[in-house]
Design a protein around this motif. Structure first.
Motif, PDB file in Angstrom:
ATOM      1  N   GLN A  23       0.994  -1.667  -0.358  1.00 49.29           N
ATOM      2  CA  GLN A  23      -0.396  -0.338   0.249  1.00 49.29           C
ATOM      3  C   GLN A  23       1.151   1.485  -0.025  1.00 49.29           C
ATOM      4  O   GLN A  23       0.432   2.168  -0.695  1.00 49.29           O
ATOM      5  CB  GLN A  23      -0.991  -0.080   1.348  1.00 49.29           C
ATOM      6  CG  GLN A  23      -2.286  -1.020   0.802  1.00 49.29           C
ATOM      7  CD  GLN A  23      -2.412  -1.273   1.957  1.00 49.29           C
ATOM      8  OE1 GLN A  23      -2.321  -1.056   3.487  1.00 49.29           O
ATOM      9  NE2 GLN A  23      -4.139  -1.774   2.285  1.00 49.29           N
ATOM     10  N   ALA A  24       2.300   1.106   0.661  1.00 46.30           N
ATOM     11  CA  ALA A  24       3.343   2.370   0.581  1.00 46.30           C
ATOM     12  C   ALA A  24       3.436   2.681  -0.544  1.00 46.30           C
ATOM     13  O   ALA A  24       3.435   3.443  -1.454  1.00 46.30           O
ATOM     14  CB  ALA A  24       3.776   2.108   1.372  1.00 46.30           C
ATOM     15  N   THR A  25       4.059   1.618  -0.783  1.00 43.62           N
ATOM     16  CA  THR A  25       4.356   1.297  -2.277  1.00 43.62           C
ATOM     17  C   THR A  25       3.614   2.018  -3.217  1.00 43.62           C
ATOM     18  O   THR A  25       3.973   2.700  -3.706  1.00 43.62           O
ATOM     19  CB  THR A  25       4.535  -0.298  -3.127  1.00 43.62           C
ATOM     20  OG1 THR A  25       5.730  -0.669  -1.398  1.00 43.62           O
ATOM     21  CG2 THR A  25       5.521  -0.127  -3.993  1.00 43.62           C
ATOM     22  N   THR A  26       2.260   1.593  -3.589  1.00 45.02           N
ATOM     23  CA  THR A  26       1.318   2.793  -4.404  1.00 45.02           C
ATOM     24  C   THR A  26       1.215   3.562  -3.925  1.00 45.02           C
ATOM     25  O   THR A  26       1.294   4.369  -5.021  1.00 45.02           O
ATOM     26  CB  THR A  26       0.082   1.609  -4.170  1.00 45.02           C
ATOM     27  OG1 THR A  26       0.471   0.032  -4.650  1.00 45.02           O
ATOM     28  CG2 THR A  26      -0.691   1.619  -5.111  1.00 45.02           C
ATOM     29  N   ASP A  27       1.416   4.437  -2.686  1.00 46.56           N
ATOM     30  CA  ASP A  27       1.502   5.362  -3.077  1.00 46.56           C
ATOM     31  C   ASP A  27       2.381   6.484  -3.226  1.00 46.56           C
ATOM     32  O   ASP A  27       2.403   7.705  -3.705  1.00 46.56           O
ATOM     33  CB  ASP A  27       0.601   5.759  -1.185  1.00 46.56           C
ATOM     34  CG  ASP A  27      -0.573   5.406  -0.422  1.00 46.56           C
ATOM     35  OD1 ASP A  27      -1.345   5.552  -1.550  1.00 46.56           O
ATOM     36  OD2 ASP A  27      -0.735   5.389   0.499  1.00 46.56           O
ATOM     37  N   ILE A  28       3.732   5.783  -3.651  1.00 49.16           N
ATOM     38  CA  ILE A  28       4.967   6.498  -3.804  1.00 49.16           C
ATOM     39  C   ILE A  28       4.545   6.358  -4.993  1.00 49.16           C
ATOM     40  O   ILE A  28       4.616   7.973  -5.926  1.00 49.16           O
ATOM     41  CB  ILE A  28       6.384   5.583  -3.199  1.00 49.16           C
ATOM     42  CG1 ILE A  28       6.334   5.814  -1.604  1.00 49.16           C
ATOM     43  CG2 ILE A  28       7.634   6.356  -3.638  1.00 49.16           C
ATOM     44  CD1 ILE A  28       6.793   6.730  -1.186  1.00 49.16           C
ATOM     45  N   GLY A  64       2.916  -5.920  -8.977  1.00 45.83           N
ATOM     46  CA  GLY A  64       1.656  -5.522  -9.085  1.00 45.83           C
ATOM     47  C   GLY A  64       0.880  -7.330  -9.186  1.00 45.83           C
ATOM     48  O   GLY A  64      -0.058  -7.798  -8.664  1.00 45.83           O
ATOM     49  N   HIS A  65       1.713  -7.395 -10.058  1.00 42.77           N
ATOM     50  CA  HIS A  65       1.033  -9.161 -10.713  1.00 42.77           C
ATOM     51  C   HIS A  65       0.953  -9.828  -9.551  1.00 42.77           C
ATOM     52  O   HIS A  65       0.619 -10.632  -9.386  1.00 42.77           O
ATOM     53  CB  HIS A  65       2.056  -9.131 -12.307  1.00 42.77           C
ATOM     54  CG  HIS A  65       1.630  -8.673 -13.306  1.00 42.77           C
ATOM     55  ND1 HIS A  65       0.658  -8.915 -13.607  1.00 42.77           N
ATOM     56  CD2 HIS A  65       2.013  -7.720 -14.298  1.00 42.77           C
ATOM     57  CE1 HIS A  65      -0.027  -7.849 -14.630  1.00 42.77           C
ATOM     58  NE2 HIS A  65       1.315  -7.132 -15.306  1.00 42.77           N
ATOM     59  N   ILE A  66       2.426  -9.593  -8.878  1.00 39.62           N
ATOM     60  CA  ILE A  66       2.936 -10.646  -7.532  1.00 39.62           C
ATOM     61  C   ILE A  66       1.779 -10.468  -6.556  1.00 39.62           C
ATOM     62  O   ILE A  66       1.967 -11.566  -6.125  1.00 39.62           O
ATOM     63  CB  ILE A  66       4.129 -10.667  -7.734  1.00 39.62           C
ATOM     64  CG1 ILE A  66       5.172 -11.174  -8.501  1.00 39.62           C
ATOM     65  CG2 ILE A  66       4.905 -11.443  -6.093  1.00 39.62           C
ATOM     66  CD1 ILE A  66       6.715 -10.627  -8.422  1.00 39.62           C
ATOM     67  N   VAL A  67       1.577  -9.117  -6.361  1.00 38.70           N
ATOM     68  CA  VAL A  67       0.940  -9.082  -5.478  1.00 38.70           C
ATOM     69  C   VAL A  67      -0.413  -9.255  -5.393  1.00 38.70           C
ATOM     70  O   VAL A  67      -1.312 -10.179  -4.636  1.00 38.70           O
ATOM     71  CB  VAL A  67       0.989  -7.163  -5.290  1.00 38.70           C
ATOM     72  CG1 VAL A  67      -0.333  -7.494  -4.127  1.00 38.70           C
ATOM     73  CG2 VAL A  67       2.355  -6.832  -4.494  1.00 38.70           C
ATOM     74  N   ARG A  68      -1.122  -9.194  -6.713  1.00 35.80           N
ATOM     75  CA  ARG A  68      -2.522 -10.022  -7.099  1.00 35.80           C
ATOM     76  C   ARG A  68      -2.361 -11.435  -6.860  1.00 35.80           C
ATOM     77  O   ARG A  68      -3.945 -12.441  -6.975  1.00 35.80           O
ATOM     78  CB  ARG A  68      -2.970  -9.065  -8.942  1.00 35.80           C
ATOM     79  CG  ARG A  68      -3.861  -8.138  -8.077  1.00 35.80           C
ATOM     80  CD  ARG A  68      -3.476  -7.551  -9.803  1.00 35.80           C
ATOM     81  NE  ARG A  68      -3.073  -7.718 -11.320  1.00 35.80           N
ATOM     82  CZ  ARG A  68      -2.625  -6.211 -11.374  1.00 35.80           C
ATOM     83  NH1 ARG A  68      -1.895  -5.594 -10.279  1.00 35.80           N
ATOM     84  NH2 ARG A  68      -1.866  -6.223 -11.964  1.00 35.80           N
ATOM     85  N   ARG A  69      -1.112 -12.032  -7.354  1.00 34.05           N
ATOM     86  CA  ARG A  69      -1.443 -13.490  -7.074  1.00 34.05           C
ATOM     87  C   ARG A  69      -1.590 -14.275  -5.986  1.00 34.05           C
ATOM     88  O   ARG A  69      -2.206 -14.930  -5.489  1.00 34.05           O
ATOM     89  CB  ARG A  69      -0.067 -14.385  -7.353  1.00 34.05           C
ATOM     90  CG  ARG A  69      -0.449 -14.655  -9.477  1.00 34.05           C
ATOM     91  CD  ARG A  69       0.788 -14.882  -9.589  1.00 34.05           C
ATOM     92  NE  ARG A  69       1.868 -14.550 -10.386  1.00 34.05           N
ATOM     93  CZ  ARG A  69       2.820 -14.505 -10.182  1.00 34.05           C
ATOM     94  NH1 ARG A  69       3.469 -15.357  -9.601  1.00 34.05           N
ATOM     95  NH2 ARG A  69       3.717 -13.900 -11.182  1.00 34.05           N
ATOM     96  N   LYS A  70      -1.330 -13.273  -5.170  1.00 34.09           N
ATOM     97  CA  LYS A  70      -0.937 -13.766  -3.307  1.00 34.09           C
ATOM     98  C   LYS A  70      -2.031 -12.564  -2.413  1.00 34.09           C
ATOM     99  O   LYS A  70      -1.862 -12.687  -1.130  1.00 34.09           O
ATOM    100  CB  LYS A  70       0.146 -13.311  -2.742  1.00 34.09           C
ATOM    101  CG  LYS A  70       1.364 -14.662  -3.510  1.00 34.09           C
ATOM    102  CD  LYS A  70       2.711 -14.011  -3.250  1.00 34.09           C
ATOM    103  CE  LYS A  70       3.704 -15.129  -3.876  1.00 34.09           C
ATOM    104  NZ  LYS A  70       4.652 -15.410  -3.385  1.00 34.09           N
TER     105      LYS A  70
END
Length: 151
Positions: free
Chosen positions: A84-89, A128-134
């Motif tokens: 979430q922090a990475t997305t905000d950056i 993001g692809h990795i995040v969506r898988r997990k």
């Protein structure tokens, strides 16, 4: 008489060096000189750092989960909050002015240092692809919970 024990070798020297580098950067930014405003290069570097930390937390959560499920869940929750922090950056990167004032879209030719090998958007999409898988969308949008110390 006290015996002197040999020092244990540092098992995480590069992680300690990265932490020291972040501390040094914080001290450099907090000097009483004129405030240093973040620029796109600064946020791109910070995004790369957070993305790698996310990968590290992911591996730690996966390794801890079978023998210690509770610890694995906490590490997975930390991984989600870090994402979430990475997305905000990434979002802040796009809100800063570009070299050409007419566009805020990510195009490699507009990045401050020219087209890097892996732009912030490419890095973010790959992670993001990795995040969506997990992680489920509900987990990504859930407010972080607070926990107290278990001991």
């Amino acid at each position: 008489m006290t015996q002197i024990r040999p020092r244990e070798p540092d098992s995480h020297p590069y992680l300690r060096a990265a932490t020291a580098g972040v501390r040094h950067h914080i001290r450099a930014l907090s000097h009483p000189a004129p405030p240093h405003l973040p620029d796109r290069t600064h946020l791109d570097t910070l995004h790369a750092h957070l993305t790698e930390l996310h990968r590290l937390l992911d591996q730690l959560a996966e390794a801890a989960r079978p023998p210690h499920p509770a610890a694995g869940r906490h590490l997975a929750a930390a991984r989600t909050r870090l994402w979430q922090a990475t997305t905000d950056i990434h979002a802040a990167f796009h809100l800063l002015p570009t070299t050409s004032a007419d566009s805020t879209e990510c195009q490699p030719g507009q990045l401050p240092e020219g087209p890097p090998f892996l732009t912030i958007c490419q890095r973010h999409l790959t992670a993001g692809h990795i995040v969506r898988r997990k992680t489920t969308p509900t987990d990504l949008h859930r407010a972080p919970h607070t926990t107290s110390c278990a001991r």
